[in-house]
Design an enzyme around this catalytic site. Structure first.
Site, mmCIF file in Angstrom:
data_model
loop_
_atom_site.group_PDB
_atom_site.id
_atom_site.type_symbol
_atom_site.label_atom_id
_atom_site.label_comp_id
_atom_site.label_asym_id
_atom_site.label_seq_id
_atom_site.Cartn_x
_atom_site.Cartn_y
_atom_site.Cartn_z
ATOM 1 N N SER A 1 -50.688 -35.319 12.828
ATOM 2 C CA SER A 1 -49.320 -35.801 12.579
ATOM 3 C C SER A 1 -48.919 -35.564 11.124
ATOM 4 O O SER A 1 -49.769 -35.542 10.227
ATOM 5 C CB SER A 1 -49.235 -37.302 12.877
ATOM 6 O OG SER A 1 -49.594 -37.569 14.205
HETATM 7 N N1 SAH Z 1 -53.712 -39.269 15.342
HETATM 8 C C1 SAH Z 1 -53.862 -37.830 15.388
HETATM 9 C C2 SAH Z 1 -52.664 -37.186 16.063
HETATM 10 C C3 SAH Z 1 -53.116 -36.199 17.062
HETATM 11 S S1 SAH Z 1 -51.895 -35.525 18.138
HETATM 12 C C4 SAH Z 1 -54.109 -37.257 14.022
HETATM 13 O O1 SAH Z 1 -53.888 -37.939 13.019
HETATM 14 O O2 SAH Z 1 -54.566 -36.125 13.923
HETATM 15 C C5 SAH Z 1 -52.119 -36.472 19.616
HETATM 16 C C6 SAH Z 1 -53.517 -36.521 20.189
HETATM 17 O O3 SAH Z 1 -53.447 -37.294 21.402
HETATM 18 C C7 SAH Z 1 -54.078 -35.158 20.594
HETATM 19 O O4 SAH Z 1 -55.328 -34.985 19.984
HETATM 20 C C8 SAH Z 1 -54.199 -35.243 22.115
HETATM 21 O O5 SAH Z 1 -55.276 -34.511 22.645
HETATM 22 C C9 SAH Z 1 -54.344 -36.737 22.333
HETATM 23 N N2 SAH Z 1 -53.974 -37.188 23.679
HETATM 24 C C10 SAH Z 1 -53.000 -36.709 24.507
HETATM 25 N N3 SAH Z 1 -52.955 -37.395 25.664
HETATM 26 C C11 SAH Z 1 -53.933 -38.356 25.567
HETATM 27 C C12 SAH Z 1 -54.392 -39.371 26.453
HETATM 28 N N4 SAH Z 1 -53.872 -39.553 27.664
HETATM 29 N N5 SAH Z 1 -55.406 -40.168 26.028
HETATM 30 C C13 SAH Z 1 -55.972 -40.005 24.784
HETATM 31 N N6 SAH Z 1 -55.579 -39.043 23.914
HETATM 32 C C14 SAH Z 1 -54.575 -38.220 24.292
#
Ligand code: SAH
Length: 213
Positions: A64
């Site tokens: 993010s």
């Molecule tokens: N907090 C992270 C943001 C990552 S983007 C950071 O700081 O890097 C969102 C993340 O959510 C992705 O890695 C994706 O694989 C995960 N994601 C998507 N659907 C999900 C679900 N149902 N359960 C858990 N994680 C999920």
């Protein structure tokens, strides 16, 4: 010791966030301590690690943007020792910020490849989080209840399972929407029900469904 230019870039990022309206100095201080360049694994992006931007982290997912991390962290208003559930570990950057804020973090990632990559990285950097490869829609019933929940993927709706895993007076911050853009919602749970406030528009990768574990 890291190169001084990285420390300088990080300070500059914090100033940018402050100018953009992030007024919580505790959150800004925590973000000053987290070395975002270590979470941006593609060397092509390294020199931009302290730009206020989201980046690809593999598996079609993103780390993010710092403003988004700051905004969600500010609304969570973490007190030391609070139990926090994070949905979407991704790169682990937000996880690290939550730990710097004194939270006890439980984080779920649904992509095995990212889980396998981020777990050793957080360990190496000495960020102690409880990491799970699983489905964020289900939360973590065995570890519930949580003081607060942060969802870092765009959810089509607010999952009931997550609400039920919040303590009374707990809060959840969750981007809700089916399309490319979501409404950030702040959900308060009281003894009598929940109230939801909309706090802005953001863009997240979608929170995915229908995956077997
Ligand atoms: N907090 C992270 C943001 C990552 S983007 C950071 O700081 O890097 C969102 C993340 O959510 C992705 O890695 C994706 O694989 C995960 N994601 C998507 N659907 C999900 C679900 N149902 N359960 C858990 N994680 C999920």
């Amino acid at each position: 010791m890291e190169a001084p230019f990285l420390t300088g870039k990080r300070k500059h990022l914090i100033d940018t966030l402050r100018k953009a309206g992030i007024s919580n100095e505790i959150v800004l201080d925590a973000m000053l301590r987290v070395k975002r360049h270590l979470f941006v694994n593609d060397s092509a992006f390294m020199e931009h690690a302290y730009d206020n931007k989201a980046f690809q982290i593999g598996c079609g997912q993103t780390i993010s943007a710092p403003y988004t991390v700051a905004f969600q962290s500010m609304l969570l208003d973490i007190k030391r020792g609070e139990k926090i559930l994070e949905i979407g570990t991704g790169s682990g950057y937000q996880t690290a910020v939550l730990i710097e804020l004194g939270a006890k973090v439980f984080s779920i990632e649904r992509q095995k490849e990212l889980y396998d990559k981020t777990k050793p990285l957080l360990q190496k950097l000495n960020y102690k989080a409880m990491l799970y490869y699983g489905d964020g829609y289900k939360g973590l019933p065995l570890e519930a209840p949580f003081n607060k929940i942060i969802v870092t993927a765009g959810a089509p709706y607010i999952p009931n399972e997550l609400i039920s895993q919040l303590k009374p007076n707990g809060i959840m911050i969750i981007p809700v929407g089916d399309g490319a853009e979501q409404k950030m919602k702040l959900v308060h749970k009281s003894l009598t029900g929940i109230t939801t406030t909309e706090v802005g528009d953001f863009k997240f990768v979608p929170m995915l469904k229908n995956r077997q574990f």
